[in-house]
Design a protein around this motif. Sequence first.
Motif, short mmCIF file in Angstrom:
data_model
loop_
_atom_site.label_atom_id
_atom_site.label_comp_id
_atom_site.label_asym_id
_atom_site.label_seq_id
_atom_site.Cartn_x
_atom_site.Cartn_y
_atom_site.Cartn_z
N LEU A 34 25.64 4.47 33.41
CA LEU A 34 24.33 4.62 33.65
C LEU A 34 23.75 3.48 34.57
CD1 LEU A 34 22.28 6.55 30.93
CD2 LEU A 34 22.99 7.43 33.29
N LEU A 35 24.21 2.28 33.69
CA LEU A 35 23.96 1.02 34.45
C LEU A 35 24.60 0.77 35.58
CD1 LEU A 35 22.38 -1.86 33.76
CD2 LEU A 35 24.88 -2.57 32.90
N PHE A 36 25.94 0.76 35.86
CA PHE A 36 26.62 0.71 36.91
C PHE A 36 26.20 1.75 38.18
CE2 PHE A 36 29.51 -1.94 34.31
CZ PHE A 36 29.20 -3.01 35.12
N GLY A 37 25.76 2.91 37.92
CA GLY A 37 25.33 4.27 38.60
C GLY A 37 23.95 3.72 39.51
N LEU A 38 23.15 3.07 38.42
CA LEU A 38 21.98 2.81 39.16
C LEU A 38 22.09 1.28 39.96
CD1 LEU A 38 19.56 3.26 36.12
CD2 LEU A 38 19.64 4.58 38.14
N LEU A 39 22.74 0.44 39.45
CA LEU A 39 22.78 -0.84 40.21
C LEU A 39 23.60 -0.67 41.50
CD1 LEU A 39 23.74 -3.40 37.67
CD2 LEU A 39 21.55 -2.93 38.74
N LEU A 40 24.55 0.05 41.63
CA LEU A 40 25.52 0.33 42.82
C LEU A 40 25.44 1.78 43.47
CD1 LEU A 40 28.75 -1.19 41.30
CD2 LEU A 40 26.91 -2.30 42.41
N GLY A 41 24.34 2.42 43.01
CA GLY A 41 24.24 3.82 43.84
C GLY A 41 23.90 3.68 45.10
N GLY A 42 22.92 2.89 45.58
CA GLY A 42 22.59 3.04 46.83
C GLY A 42 22.96 1.95 47.88
N ALA A 43 24.30 1.54 47.36
CA ALA A 43 24.78 0.26 48.09
C ALA A 43 25.42 0.60 49.36
CB ALA A 43 25.82 -0.60 47.20
N GLY A 44 25.90 1.86 49.77
CA GLY A 44 26.71 2.25 50.61
C GLY A 44 25.85 2.73 51.87
N PRO A 45 26.13 3.04 53.00
CA PRO A 45 25.49 3.52 54.12
C PRO A 45 25.08 4.82 53.75
CG PRO A 45 27.78 3.56 54.65
CD PRO A 45 27.87 2.74 53.31
N GLU A 46 23.69 5.29 54.19
CA GLU A 46 23.04 6.41 53.80
C GLU A 46 23.84 7.52 54.57
OE1 GLU A 46 18.98 6.33 54.18
OE2 GLU A 46 18.90 4.64 52.91
N LYS A 47 24.09 7.82 55.94
CA LYS A 47 24.72 8.81 56.52
C LYS A 47 25.59 8.12 57.49
CE LYS A 47 20.63 11.68 56.38
NZ LYS A 47 19.72 12.49 57.20
N PRO A 48 26.91 8.64 57.64
CA PRO A 48 27.61 8.26 59.06
C PRO A 48 26.99 8.49 60.19
CG PRO A 48 28.74 9.68 57.36
CD PRO A 48 27.28 9.61 56.75
N ARG A 49 27.18 7.76 61.31
CA ARG A 49 26.85 8.07 62.52
C ARG A 49 27.75 8.62 63.43
NH1 ARG A 49 23.87 3.05 64.80
NH2 ARG A 49 23.51 4.63 66.47
N ILE A 93 29.00 3.34 64.99
CA ILE A 93 29.41 4.80 64.87
C ILE A 93 30.59 5.13 64.23
CG2 ILE A 93 27.67 5.65 66.63
CD1 ILE A 93 30.30 6.52 68.09
N ALA A 94 30.71 5.92 63.28
CA ALA A 94 31.98 6.40 62.68
C ALA A 94 32.82 7.24 63.38
CB ALA A 94 31.56 7.16 61.25
N GLY A 95 32.34 7.95 64.56
CA GLY A 95 33.20 8.97 65.19
C GLY A 95 32.78 9.42 66.32
N ILE A 96 33.33 10.26 67.13
CA ILE A 96 33.12 10.73 68.22
C ILE A 96 33.34 12.16 68.34
CG2 ILE A 96 33.04 10.76 70.78
CD1 ILE A 96 33.99 7.89 70.78
N VAL A 97 32.30 13.13 68.65
CA VAL A 97 32.80 14.51 68.65
C VAL A 97 32.72 14.84 70.11
CG1 VAL A 97 32.04 16.92 68.12
CG2 VAL A 97 31.88 14.97 66.40
N VAL A 98 33.69 15.50 70.83
CA VAL A 98 33.67 15.65 72.28
C VAL A 98 33.76 17.19 72.44
CG1 VAL A 98 34.94 15.33 74.40
CG2 VAL A 98 34.83 13.53 72.90
N ILE A 99 32.68 17.77 73.25
CA ILE A 99 32.75 19.15 73.40
C ILE A 99 33.22 19.14 74.95
CG2 ILE A 99 31.76 21.47 73.79
CD1 ILE A 99 29.68 20.33 71.53
#
Length: 105
Positions: A34-49, A93-99
């Motif tokens: 619980l402790l490490f989950g609360l401390l480090l839970g929001g550390a990463g990027p929210e959504k990949p672009r 950005i994390a990647g490109i989608v080409v149509i």
Amino acid sequence: MNRIWAICWLEIRRVLYRPASYALMFGMPLIFTLLFGLLLGGAGPEKPRLALVDEDRSAVSDTVAKRLAQYEMLQVETAGLAEAEGLLHDKRIAGIVVIPQGYEQ
């Protein structure tokens, strides 16, 4: 081999007869989780672009673009191919989608 099992059995019995050992076995892992989950839970990027390059510009590619934009786990933005490659090179950005052109056919 019997001596090893005898020692193991004695240690297990010793641990189980002490109430404080239950706190160490079950309580501490829960507290640390619980402790490490609360401390480090929001550390990463929210959504990949992602950059979406629509070269077809048809009704089908528009539907694909809308469906891709509906995913809550991604942030999709439209761009030209050169602009998208620049954003990817700059790691914005994390990647490109080409149509590709002719996708509807």
